[in-house]
Scaffold this motif. Sequence first.
Motif, PDB file in Angstrom:
ATOM      1  N   ARG A 100      66.241  63.790  29.379  1.00  0.00           N
ATOM      2  CA  ARG A 100      66.598  63.725  27.960  1.00  0.00           C
ATOM      3  C   ARG A 100      67.472  62.502  27.690  1.00  0.00           C
ATOM      4  NH1 ARG A 100      69.865  67.739  26.061  1.00  0.00           N
ATOM      5  NH2 ARG A 100      70.522  68.431  28.130  1.00  0.00           N
ATOM      6  N   HIS A 101      67.133  61.755  26.658  1.00  0.00           N
ATOM      7  CA  HIS A 101      67.926  60.598  26.250  1.00  0.00           C
ATOM      8  C   HIS A 101      69.110  61.100  25.420  1.00  0.00           C
ATOM      9  CE1 HIS A 101      64.781  57.267  26.900  1.00  0.00           C
ATOM     10  NE2 HIS A 101      64.273  58.381  27.405  1.00  0.00           N
ATOM     11  N   LEU A 102      70.305  61.055  26.002  1.00  0.00           N
ATOM     12  CA  LEU A 102      71.483  61.510  25.269  1.00  0.00           C
ATOM     13  C   LEU A 102      72.101  60.396  24.428  1.00  0.00           C
ATOM     14  CD1 LEU A 102      73.354  63.811  27.826  1.00  0.00           C
ATOM     15  CD2 LEU A 102      71.527  64.375  26.212  1.00  0.00           C
ATOM     16  N   ARG A 103      72.161  59.192  25.000  1.00  0.00           N
ATOM     17  CA  ARG A 103      72.755  58.086  24.265  1.00  0.00           C
ATOM     18  C   ARG A 103      72.299  56.762  24.846  1.00  0.00           C
ATOM     19  NH1 ARG A 103      77.194  54.534  24.436  1.00  0.00           N
ATOM     20  NH2 ARG A 103      78.014  54.003  22.361  1.00  0.00           N
ATOM     21  N   ASP A 104      72.056  55.795  23.969  1.00  0.00           N
ATOM     22  CA  ASP A 104      71.760  54.425  24.370  1.00  0.00           C
ATOM     23  C   ASP A 104      72.742  53.505  23.668  1.00  0.00           C
ATOM     24  OD1 ASP A 104      69.276  54.364  26.095  1.00  0.00           O
ATOM     25  OD2 ASP A 104      68.570  55.602  24.436  1.00  0.00           O
ATOM     26  N   GLY A 105      73.717  53.000  24.421  1.00  0.00           N
ATOM     27  CA  GLY A 105      74.702  52.086  23.862  1.00  0.00           C
ATOM     28  C   GLY A 105      74.483  50.674  24.365  1.00  0.00           C
ATOM     29  N   ALA A 106      75.318  49.768  23.910  1.00  0.00           N
ATOM     30  CA  ALA A 106      75.186  48.369  24.313  1.00  0.00           C
ATOM     31  C   ALA A 106      75.583  48.167  25.764  1.00  0.00           C
ATOM     32  CB  ALA A 106      76.034  47.479  23.408  1.00  0.00           C
ATOM     33  N   VAL A 107      76.600  48.924  26.244  1.00  0.00           N
ATOM     34  CA  VAL A 107      77.091  48.766  27.613  1.00  0.00           C
ATOM     35  C   VAL A 107      76.795  50.003  28.464  1.00  0.00           C
ATOM     36  CG1 VAL A 107      79.131  48.351  29.046  1.00  0.00           C
ATOM     37  CG2 VAL A 107      78.883  47.175  26.851  1.00  0.00           C
ATOM     38  N   TYR A 108      76.888  51.191  27.863  1.00  0.00           N
ATOM     39  CA  TYR A 108      76.648  52.434  28.591  1.00  0.00           C
ATOM     40  C   TYR A 108      75.483  53.198  27.977  1.00  0.00           C
ATOM     41  CZ  TYR A 108      81.213  51.927  30.891  1.00  0.00           C
ATOM     42  OH  TYR A 108      82.266  51.485  31.638  1.00  0.00           O
ATOM     43  N   CYS A 109      74.741  53.910  28.821  1.00  0.00           N
ATOM     44  CA  CYS A 109      73.765  54.880  28.315  1.00  0.00           C
ATOM     45  C   CYS A 109      73.761  56.096  29.226  1.00  0.00           C
ATOM     46  CB  CYS A 109      72.374  54.277  28.170  1.00  0.00           C
ATOM     47  SG  CYS A 109      71.574  53.799  29.689  1.00  0.00           S
ATOM     48  N   THR A 110      73.340  57.227  28.676  1.00  0.00           N
ATOM     49  CA  THR A 110      73.467  58.509  29.375  1.00  0.00           C
ATOM     50  C   THR A 110      72.160  59.285  29.308  1.00  0.00           C
ATOM     51  OG1 THR A 110      75.761  58.559  28.626  1.00  0.00           O
ATOM     52  CG2 THR A 110      74.907  60.568  29.606  1.00  0.00           C
ATOM     53  N   ARG A 111      71.828  59.919  30.433  1.00  0.00           N
ATOM     54  CA  ARG A 111      70.643  60.767  30.514  1.00  0.00           C
ATOM     55  C   ARG A 111      71.027  62.123  31.108  1.00  0.00           C
ATOM     56  NH1 ARG A 111      69.419  57.175  27.729  1.00  0.00           N
ATOM     57  NH2 ARG A 111      67.671  55.707  27.918  1.00  0.00           N
ATOM     58  N   ALA A 112      70.388  63.173  30.594  1.00  0.00           N
ATOM     59  CA  ALA A 112      70.520  64.515  31.168  1.00  0.00           C
ATOM     60  C   ALA A 112      69.178  64.866  31.803  1.00  0.00           C
ATOM     61  CB  ALA A 112      70.875  65.532  30.091  1.00  0.00           C
ATOM     62  N   VAL A 113      69.214  65.342  33.033  1.00  0.00           N
ATOM     63  CA  VAL A 113      67.970  65.599  33.777  1.00  0.00           C
ATOM     64  C   VAL A 113      67.989  67.008  34.343  1.00  0.00           C
ATOM     65  CG1 VAL A 113      66.400  64.736  35.545  1.00  0.00           C
ATOM     66  CG2 VAL A 113      68.011  63.152  34.455  1.00  0.00           C
ATOM     67  N   ASP A 114      66.896  67.744  34.111  1.00  0.00           N
ATOM     68  CA  ASP A 114      66.680  69.026  34.771  1.00  0.00           C
ATOM     69  C   ASP A 114      65.540  68.876  35.762  1.00  0.00           C
ATOM     70  OD1 ASP A 114      68.636  70.380  33.309  1.00  0.00           O
ATOM     71  OD2 ASP A 114      67.235  70.869  31.695  1.00  0.00           O
ATOM     72  N   ALA A 115      65.766  69.352  36.999  1.00  0.00           N
ATOM     73  CA  ALA A 115      64.718  69.351  38.019  1.00  0.00           C
ATOM     74  C   ALA A 115      64.205  70.773  38.181  1.00  0.00           C
ATOM     75  CB  ALA A 115      65.259  68.823  39.340  1.00  0.00           C
ATOM     76  N   ARG A 116      62.885  70.939  38.079  1.00  0.00           N
ATOM     77  CA  ARG A 116      62.281  72.264  38.170  1.00  0.00           C
ATOM     78  C   ARG A 116      61.285  72.342  39.325  1.00  0.00           C
ATOM     79  NH1 ARG A 116      62.976  71.480  32.609  1.00  0.00           N
ATOM     80  NH2 ARG A 116      63.743  73.308  31.449  1.00  0.00           N
ATOM     81  N   GLN A 117      61.174  73.536  39.882  1.00  0.00           N
ATOM     82  CA  GLN A 117      60.095  73.880  40.808  1.00  0.00           C
ATOM     83  C   GLN A 117      59.512  75.208  40.343  1.00  0.00           C
ATOM     84  OE1 GLN A 117      62.223  73.611  44.651  1.00  0.00           O
ATOM     85  NE2 GLN A 117      60.851  71.931  45.185  1.00  0.00           N
TER      86      GLN A 117
END
Length: 357
Positions: A100-117
Amino acid sequence: MDEHEEGYPRLSFVELMALKPLGTREAKVNPDEPEKIERFESLAAPYRPGLGTRSFGGHVYAQTAYAASKTVPKGMVIHSMTGTFILPGRYDVPYIYTVRHLRDGAVYCTRAVDARQDGQICFSGICSFKRDEKKDDFNHQAPSAQERYRSILAGKRPEDHPVSPSVDADWWIDQVAQGEFVEHEFPGLDVRKVDMKDYNSTPEVKRSPEKYRQLTVYSLLGSPGNGSTTDANELRRREESGEFDNLYACAHMYSSDKNSLLLIPRSLGIKHWSSMASLTLTVVFHLHGEPLRMVDWDASSNEPASDLPKKWFIQEGWTPRSGENRAMHESWLWSPDGKLLATSYQDSMLRLDWGKL
C-alpha cells in the motif's frame, strides 16, 4: 523438488528475492485520493533452517522490503523497516505481498506491506525510503568492530571462518558432526561465524550476559545484475548509478536475521527451551550509496560480471535484555572499512523447557 535436496542449485540473492507482479488497483479509502495498492508473488522457495517446516524469517522480512522497493520512484532507498511476525512462514507456499502506498514525499516515502500465505497474513511491515540529500553536516559512531576485535580477526581472511550453521545450537552442531543431520547451504549470501569463545568465556562476560558478542562475516552470492550483463564495466556503471541499492539493503536485512535469536540462549547459558520465535524486527540504515554496495571493485581485474569479488561485511550481535518470556537481540552491521552501516533491533519470544532445566 525440495529446494534443499542434494544437488539442488544454491540460489543467488537476486534469484532468491525474485518477484512476479500481480497487478495494481486503487482502494476507495478516501474518495478524493484513492490509495494505490500493488501485489507481488514470490518465485523462489525460502530457506528453512535445520529440519523444520518453518521458513527462515529473514526471507519474508527482506522480501517484504524488496516488494516495497519495486513501487517507489528512482533514487528512493530503504532507510528503515519495522515488521511484525504474525504466523510461522511455510517454505512450500508462495508469499503474496500487498503493498500500500502510504505517502510519497520529495525526500521520504512510506509503504505498508502485508505478506500472505494461503490468504492469511503471516507478516506485516512498514518500510520507509529516503532520497540522498547530499549533506553530511554532522556524523559520529562508536569505534568499529574491526578496531575493537582486531586481535580476533587478525590473520584470517573472511573465507577462513567456518560457515555459519543453519541452527547455531550445540545439539544441532554435534549431530551434524556425527552425520545424523545434513547441513543445507544457506542461499543468497555467504555467511560465516567468527570464533568468539575466548572472548565470551571471560569472567566479565559470564557475569554480564549483555557483554556477550558474536561476530559473523557475510558477502553476496551471485551478481546483482543476475546475468543481465556479462560486462563488468557495464555492471559497475549500473551499480554506481544506485540501481542495486535497494537489493543490497535487502541483502543486509536478510543476513541480519540469520541465527540472531540463537545468540540469546548461548549468552545466558540456556541449553533447552520449548519455543523461540521472532516477534518484531527493525533495521535502520545509517548510510547509503557506496557503504551499502557489495561488489569489491578494488579487488577485481578482468573477471566477468558473474564472478566479481564481493565485499565482506561484519555483523556484531548481542542481547541487552531478557525477561517476561521475551528477549532482545541487537546488532550493528559494519562495512569493510569500518563504517556503521545499519542497526537491527529484534524482540523475540523465548520460553524455557522447565522439564530439562
